[in-house]
Design a protein around this motif. Structure first.
Motif, PDB file in Angstrom:
ATOM      1  N   ALA A  60     -18.167  44.866 -38.269  1.00 34.58           N
ATOM      2  CA  ALA A  60     -18.519  44.002 -37.148  1.00 34.58           C
ATOM      3  C   ALA A  60     -18.258  44.379 -36.115  1.00 34.58           C
ATOM      4  CB  ALA A  60     -17.834  42.627 -37.778  1.00 34.58           C
ATOM      5  N   ALA A  61     -17.142  45.288 -35.796  1.00 40.11           N
ATOM      6  CA  ALA A  61     -16.737  45.759 -34.446  1.00 40.11           C
ATOM      7  C   ALA A  61     -17.758  47.033 -34.089  1.00 40.11           C
ATOM      8  CB  ALA A  61     -15.388  46.225 -34.716  1.00 40.11           C
ATOM      9  N   LEU A  96     -22.510  42.757 -31.494  1.00 39.72           N
ATOM     10  CA  LEU A  96     -23.426  41.821 -31.003  1.00 39.72           C
ATOM     11  C   LEU A  96     -24.051  40.989 -32.043  1.00 39.72           C
ATOM     12  CD1 LEU A  96     -24.865  40.795 -28.658  1.00 39.72           C
ATOM     13  CD2 LEU A  96     -26.784  42.630 -28.849  1.00 39.72           C
ATOM     14  N   VAL A  97     -24.065  41.312 -33.276  1.00 42.41           N
ATOM     15  CA  VAL A  97     -24.364  40.150 -34.183  1.00 42.41           C
ATOM     16  C   VAL A  97     -23.435  39.011 -34.215  1.00 42.41           C
ATOM     17  CG1 VAL A  97     -24.680  39.772 -36.762  1.00 42.41           C
ATOM     18  CG2 VAL A  97     -25.716  41.866 -35.435  1.00 42.41           C
ATOM     19  N   VAL A  98     -21.992  39.288 -34.292  1.00 44.70           N
ATOM     20  CA  VAL A  98     -21.235  38.242 -34.473  1.00 44.70           C
ATOM     21  C   VAL A  98     -21.144  37.522 -33.352  1.00 44.70           C
ATOM     22  CG1 VAL A  98     -19.710  39.508 -36.161  1.00 44.70           C
ATOM     23  CG2 VAL A  98     -19.206  39.544 -33.522  1.00 44.70           C
ATOM     24  N   GLN A  99     -21.480  38.074 -32.090  1.00 44.54           N
ATOM     25  CA  GLN A  99     -21.642  36.928 -30.884  1.00 44.54           C
ATOM     26  C   GLN A  99     -22.802  36.232 -30.998  1.00 44.54           C
ATOM     27  OE1 GLN A  99     -19.627  39.101 -27.190  1.00 44.54           O
ATOM     28  NE2 GLN A  99     -20.231  40.983 -28.526  1.00 44.54           N
ATOM     29  N   LEU A 153     -13.726  38.297 -29.864  1.00 38.71           N
ATOM     30  CA  LEU A 153     -15.244  38.045 -30.009  1.00 38.71           C
ATOM     31  C   LEU A 153     -15.436  36.648 -30.540  1.00 38.71           C
ATOM     32  CD1 LEU A 153     -17.101  41.374 -31.090  1.00 38.71           C
ATOM     33  CD2 LEU A 153     -16.520  40.493 -28.823  1.00 38.71           C
ATOM     34  N   GLY A 154     -14.274  36.089 -30.843  1.00 29.85           N
ATOM     35  CA  GLY A 154     -14.281  34.684 -31.676  1.00 29.85           C
ATOM     36  C   GLY A 154     -14.539  34.777 -33.123  1.00 29.85           C
ATOM     37  N   VAL A 155     -14.467  35.739 -33.797  1.00 30.42           N
ATOM     38  CA  VAL A 155     -14.739  35.787 -35.247  1.00 30.42           C
ATOM     39  C   VAL A 155     -13.747  35.023 -35.924  1.00 30.42           C
ATOM     40  CG1 VAL A 155     -14.835  37.498 -37.127  1.00 30.42           C
ATOM     41  CG2 VAL A 155     -15.983  38.144 -35.128  1.00 30.42           C
TER      42      VAL A 155
END
Lengths: 344, 344
Positions: free
Chosen positions: A165-166, A172-175, A200-202
């Protein structure tokens, strides 16, 4: 005697059997020279590589046993940004920066007009470094955006799991998922990357090397959407913890790139029938044209104003390409891997 | 002393580790008796099992380690046709034939009104035997039809590959494909089954035990649609020989039902990204309601008038159920496996 310039190249020396080995599987070669002033262009363009993109999928182009594989002794092929030195093509002027797919990993190239037909002219934009147009604002970002738009089909309350995810695509997917206020689970391979995911807010960020993936998914799932950059057992774990009607977007498969022969394979596809799951193969080349304009309009401004964050792993000089090849396979990089060849 | 009747049952005795073993993993048990005339119905229905469906997926319900698995000592659960003996539900009359999902594998059952809410009343139809309403004209046929309609997305000139093509689902899939004049490749496990495939109009029918699957697919492909009843290496071979934009319908996975622990798993999912392939999990329960009416209108008449062909593997008596369980896993059956319990 004409003055000649070394044309450094990143060449395939031996097919890797597992991870790429810098200096063994690919090498930086300086045996080729050319005269920048006199080399014939035959109606084309001479250009200098200024930024090169090193992506996980490149591992798949040097397998040797597949049609289209790079041949031994040849330079690798990929995405990069070049600066025009001389041009016999009216559309391209000296000094233009062009984003090109399918260029050789070498410091200087001569392109035919046709080879540049899909190249994109990058206009001066002080808000984003040039290199970002190969990453979050370029093919990497568009991969994430196009896959998300085409296949994610999320609804309010969905839980999204993203592996690596990083990484360049994953981050970008997680955002995109957080922009829709979804619950996001993200895995990464170091505590530093987990920290970035939290920035990123995950919601649930974890280091898969120190935390059991299945424990996390069992506790935080079930998963409605899994964005798969890994394949193998990680995909199996996601399928075990998927909800009815879940979607899986197959974006990459780090686990099988380097261990194809010994990889255990995916054993849980039967969950597709019992849980009505669909797996979507994400092809950048198939979807990029469809979503390019919307990407430029909606995502790039968010990168420029800092709403969307990105990380770059910058290396300097094409001689660093063999090491960068390995890093993107074993997680040695943090952020989008780019090789900076020149400041101009 | 009231007169009682044996209520034979097909029970799970031991969880199978590989193929089911008749008499060891499942058994026919005669220890239960009931009085048909006096057993209390509590507002429900007493019915006699007349035909029982034995399907490959049943193997997946006796794994033991999954939620929803049949418990040791309990009867298996599945599709069957019952005849009503006594009823306290106004909607169901003595003598009615009902097609029921979720019934116990036992000769007599008492159903609550709710348990029969989705049961289907079978009207007398001299053109098709009752048993066919569990097969080609029932859930098996509807599985094929619904999956085809929902996911196949075929166009003129497509090549379709169906594994276990002579099976209950597969044999209808190949006929749906031939109805659209597509090129059909079908694999089966015996020369007898290959002969049946040729009768169905399959263009390339082969015995996978004596002919190399990859050779056939390389020569006759690439494949635009793969209907997968097998999983594992067969799926890998199909992915290797798939066209760009191919679809895969995951309907079953015989290879992993019985060898989950040792199965090599699917290694070629990376082809999904390079070839823009989607895999669709086919769930009967999800799609049946959507396509049931169209199925009855378009497919059943074609079965009745002989346009669509089907084969049945009939066994007589519930004591044959343990053997039938094995047959449908190792290909010992030819055609849809049904247990006939009674002529009336």
């Amino acid at each position: 005697m004409p003055s000649t310039t070394v044309n450094g190249r990143h060449l395939l020396k031996n097919y890797p059997s597992g991870y790429p080995i810098p200096g063994t599987t690919t090498i930086y070669d300086t045996s080729e020279r050319l005269d920048l002033d006199t080399v014939p262009l035959n109606g084309g363009v001479l250009a200098k590589l200024v930024v090169l993109s090193i992506d996980p999928y490149l591992r798949n182009t040097i397998k040797g046993n597949a049609p289209g594989s790079v041949q031994l002794g040849q330079p690798l092929t990929g995405f990069g940004i070049v600066k025009v030195i001389r041009s016999e093509v009216p559309a391209h002027s000296t000094g233009d920066y062009l984003s090109v797919n399918g260029l050789y990993h070498q410091e200087y190239s001569i392109f035919t007009k046709d080879q540049l037909s899909s190249a994109e002219l990058l206009k001066a934009d002080n808000r984003l470094p040039l290199s970002v147009h190969l990453g979050a604002a370029g093919p990497t970002g568009l991969t994430a955006f196009a896959g998300w738009k085409e296949f994610a089909k999320v609804k309010k309350g969905d839980t999204v799991f993203v592996s690596t995810a990083a990484g360049a695509v994953g981050s970008l997917v997680v955002q995109l998922a957080k922009l829709e206020s979804l619950k996001v689970i993200g895995s990464a391979g170091s505590d530093e990357k987990v920290k970035f995911l939290k920035e990123l807010g995950v919601d649930v960020a974890f280091n898969y090397k120190t935390t059991d993936l299945r424990d996390v998914l069992k506790k935080e799932g079930p998963i409605d959407l899994y964005w798969d950059n890994v394949g193998g057992d990680t995909l199996d774990a996601a399928l075990e913890n998927a909800s009815t009607g879940a979607r899986v977007i197959i974006c990459g498969s780090i686990s099988s790139y380097n261990h194809a022969a010994t990889s255990a394979g995916v054993k849980n596809l039967l969950h597709l029938t019992s849980k009505e799951i669909n797996l979507y193969g994400l092809s950048y080349f198939a979807l990029a044209p469809k979503y390019d304009a919307e990407f430029k309009k909606t995502v790039i401004p968010k990168l420029a104003d800092g709403t969307f964050k990105y990380l770059e792993d910058r290396k300097f000089g094409l001689d660093q390409a063999p090491q960068a090849m390995l890093d993107v396979q074993n997680g040695g990089n943090t952020g989008k891997s780019v090789i900076i060849l020149s400041d101009d």
